[in-house]
Design an enzyme around this catalytic site. Structure first.
Site, PDB file in Angstrom:
ATOM      1  N   LYS A 175      47.997  24.715 -20.766  1.00 33.92           N
ATOM      2  CA  LYS A 175      49.375  25.151 -20.559  1.00 33.92           C
ATOM      3  C   LYS A 175      49.538  26.579 -21.088  1.00 33.92           C
ATOM      4  O   LYS A 175      48.852  26.956 -22.028  1.00 33.92           O
ATOM      5  CB  LYS A 175      50.343  24.202 -21.273  1.00 33.92           C
ATOM      6  N   HIS A 294      43.487  14.404  -9.245  1.00 32.73           N
ATOM      7  CA  HIS A 294      44.900  14.438  -9.619  1.00 32.73           C
ATOM      8  C   HIS A 294      45.720  13.826  -8.488  1.00 32.73           C
ATOM      9  O   HIS A 294      45.371  13.970  -7.319  1.00 32.73           O
ATOM     10  CB  HIS A 294      45.355  15.870  -9.897  1.00 32.73           C
TER      11      HIS A 294
END
Length: 481
Positions: A175, A294
C-alpha cells in the site's frame, strides 16, 4: 440412423409456444454420475408456477428456446436437454425456490470453464419470467473434472518449493496500491520480506500505469526478493501481477517473470477472464511458476443473495481453470464472509472430496479425483489481534495476508512484518501445545507481545479496530440445523 440424427417424422411438427414444464420438468429423472448438476435459487414473476420457472431455467440454459422449432426433429432432445428434476421451497423467503437441474455432459466442451459458464449462467439470467436467479452450487462430475489441468502445482508442491511446513503462510499487499514509483515499491517489498513475511503482493489494479510500468516493477521486486532471501535464509516471493489488456501481453509479462527466476506471479481471474486464466495456468505449470489469483469483481457477481452466482461456484470454477492461491474472505475482517459458508468453499478449494452439507451451503457431494488443491487467502482488514482466529479458522494450509496490518505499523514496514510473524508463530506454538485459540487467543497475543516490542506496538495501535457488520449472504432457514 443414429439416435443423434434421427428425424422425428412420425411425430410431426406443430408450430407454436408450449409450456417449458411439458418438456423440461422431469421429477422422475434419476441423475447420472456423468451429469453436471446445478442448484439455482429461483424467484419467479407473479403468476409463474415454480415448476414452469425451474423448467425454463433448464431449457434456456441447454437446448430450449421460447417457441417450438422444426429442427428439434433433427436431433434427440432426450439426449441433450437439461432437466429440472427437483424443486424445493426456501423457508423464510416469499416465492423463492431451489430448482435442481441436470445437464448431460455432452453439452460442454472438454476443459473449458468458459463454455460451461456460457451455457449454465448465460442468457437465462435475463429471462423475463424470472424476477431473480442465482446459481448456488454445481456438481462437477469426475468425467468432466479429468479434462482440466487445474491448479498449476497445488498445495503440497508449493510447500516443497518454499520449504515451509506446519504453519499458514504470511503475506502483505503493498500500500498505497497506486501511486508509488517502482523503486519505492521495491523498497517496501524488501522491508516486508526481510521482516519475516513469506510473500508480498501487487494489488489487483496494479498492472502497468504511467507512474509504474510493469517491467520496472518486476525488476525492483525481483531485487527485493533476492536481497531478502540472502539476509533471512528463507525463500521469498512477490505476487507479480501479470494481468494485462490482451492474452499475448499477459503471457509476455509471465515469461519475463520466469526469466527473472521469481517463484510466483498473479492474475485477476474474473476481470481477466477464464480463457486467459486457463492459458496462464498452463504456462505456469510448464514453467514452474506458482499462480496467485485475485477475485476482483466477485462481489458484483456473488454478494446479492437472490441473484448472481455464489462464490462457492466461482471457487470451483477457479480450481478447474487453475490457480494455486485465491482470495476467500476472512470471516473476521472488513470484507463479506459468513463463517460456515466460508469454511464450506474453503474445503471445496483444498480437499479432494467434500460431502454434501447444507449447514455450510454445500448442495452436492464433490469428488475432485486428485485435482490439486488451492490455498485460500485470508485478506482484507485484518491485523495481529485477528491472528488467533485466522489460524483457528483457516488452519495451516492457507495464506494470511495483512496489507494495512503490516504497512500501518507505527515503526514502519519491517517492524510490521516482525509483529505479524511473531503473532503467527505464537499462535501456532500455542495450538500445538493444546491451547484453544478461539478461547485463549487474546492472552496468547498479549503474552507474546511481552518479548516482542514490535508486536506490542501493533497491539496498541489496533486494539479497538473492529468491523461489526452482518453478512448479506447467509444460510437459509432450512439449511440451519
Amino acid at each position: 440412423m443414429s439416435p443423434q440424427t434421427e428425424t422425428k417424422t412420425s411425430v410431426g411438427f406443430k408450430a407454436g409456444v408450449k409450456d417449458y414444464k411439458l418438456t423440461y420438468y422431469t421429477p422422475d429423472y434419476e441423475t447420472k454420475a456423468t451429469d453436471i448438476l446445478a442448484a439455482f435459487r429461483v424467484t419467479p414473476q407473479p403468476g409463474v408456477p415454480p415448476e414452469e420457472a425451474g423448467a425454463a431455467v433448464a431449457a434456456e440454459s441447454s437446448t430450449g428456446t421460447w417457441t417450438t422449432v422444426w429442427t428439434d426433429g433433427l436431433t434427440s432432445l432426450d439426449r441433450y436437454k437439461g432437466r429440472c428434476y427437483h424443486i424445493e421451497r426456501v423457508f423464510g423467503e416469499k416465492d423463492q425456490y431451489i430448482a435442481y437441474v441436470a445437464y448431460p455432459l455432452d453439452l460442454f466442451e472438454e476443459g473449458s470453464v468458459t463454455n460451461m459458464f456460457t451455457s449454465i449462467v448465460g442468457n437465462v439470467f435475463g429471462f423475463k419470467a424470472l424476477r431473480a436467479l442465482r446459481l448456488e452450487d454445481l456438481r462437477i462430475p469426475a468425467a468432466y473434472t479429468k479434462t482440466f489441468q487445474g491448479p498449476p502445482h497445488g498445495i503440497q508442491v508449493e510447500r516443497d518449493k518454499l520449504n515451509k511446513y506446519g504453519r499458514p503462510l504470511l503475506g502483505c499487499t503493498i500500500k498505497p496500491k497506486l501511486g508509488l514509483s517502482a523503486k519505492n515499491y521495491g523498497r517496501a517489498v524488501y522491508e516486508c520480506l526481510r521482516g519475516g513475511l513469506d510473500f508480498t503482493k501487487d494489488d489487483e489494479n496494479v498492472n502497468s500505469q504511467p507512474f509504474m510500468r510493469w517491467r520496472d516493477r518486476f525488476l525492483f521486486c525481483a531485487e527485493a526478493i533476492y536481497k531478502s532471501q540472502a539476509e533471512t535464509g528463507e525463500i521469498k516471493g512477490h505476487y507479480l501481477n501479470a494481468t494485462a489488456g490482451t492474452c499475448e501481453e499477459m503471457l509476455r509479462r509471465a515469461y519475463f517473470a520466469k526469466e527473472l527466476g521469481v517463484p510466483i506471479i498473479m492474475h485477476d481471474y474474473l476481470t481477466g477472464g477464464f480463457t486467459a486464466n486457463t492459458s496462464l495456468a498452463h504456462f505456469c505449470r510448464e514453467n514452474g511458476l506458482l499462480l496467485h489469483i485475485h477475485r476482483a469483481m466477485h462481489a458484483v457477481i456473488d454478494r446479492q443473495k437472490n441473484h448472481g452466482i455464489h462464490f462457492r461456484v466461482l471457487a470451483k470454477a477457479l480450481r478447474l481453470s487453475g490457480g494455486d492461491h485465491i482470495h476467500a474472505g476472512t470471516v473476521v475482517g472488513k470484507l463479506e464472509g459468513e463463517r460456515e459458508i466460508t469454511l464450506g468453499f474453503v474445503d471445496l478449494l483444498r480437499d479432494n472430496f467434500v460431502e454434501k452439507d447444507r449447514s455450510r451451503g454445500i448442495y452436492f457431494t464433490q469428488d475432485w479425483v486428485s485435482l490439486p488443491g488451492v490455498l485460500p487467502v485470508a485478506s482484507g482488514g485484518i491485523h495481529v489481534w485477528h491472528m488467533p482466529a485466522l489460524t483457528d479458522i483457516f488452519g495451516d494450509d492457507s495464506v494470511l495476508q495483512f496489507g494495512g496490518g503490516t504497512l500501518g505499523h507505527p515503526w514502519g514496514n519491517a517492524p510490521g512484518a516482525v509483529a505479524n510473524r511473531v503473532a503467527l508463530e505464537a499462535c501456532v506454538q500455542a495450538r500445538n501445545e493444546g491451547l484453544d485459540l478461539a478461547q485463549d487467543g487474546n492472552s496468547i497475543i498479549r503474552q507474546a507481545s511481552k518479548w516482542s516490542p514490535e508486536l506490542a506496538a501493533a497491539c496498541e495501535v489496533w486494539k479497538e479496530i473492529q468491523f461489526n457488520f452482518k453478512s448479506v449472504d447467509t444460510l437459509d432457514l432450512n439449511e440451519i440445523k
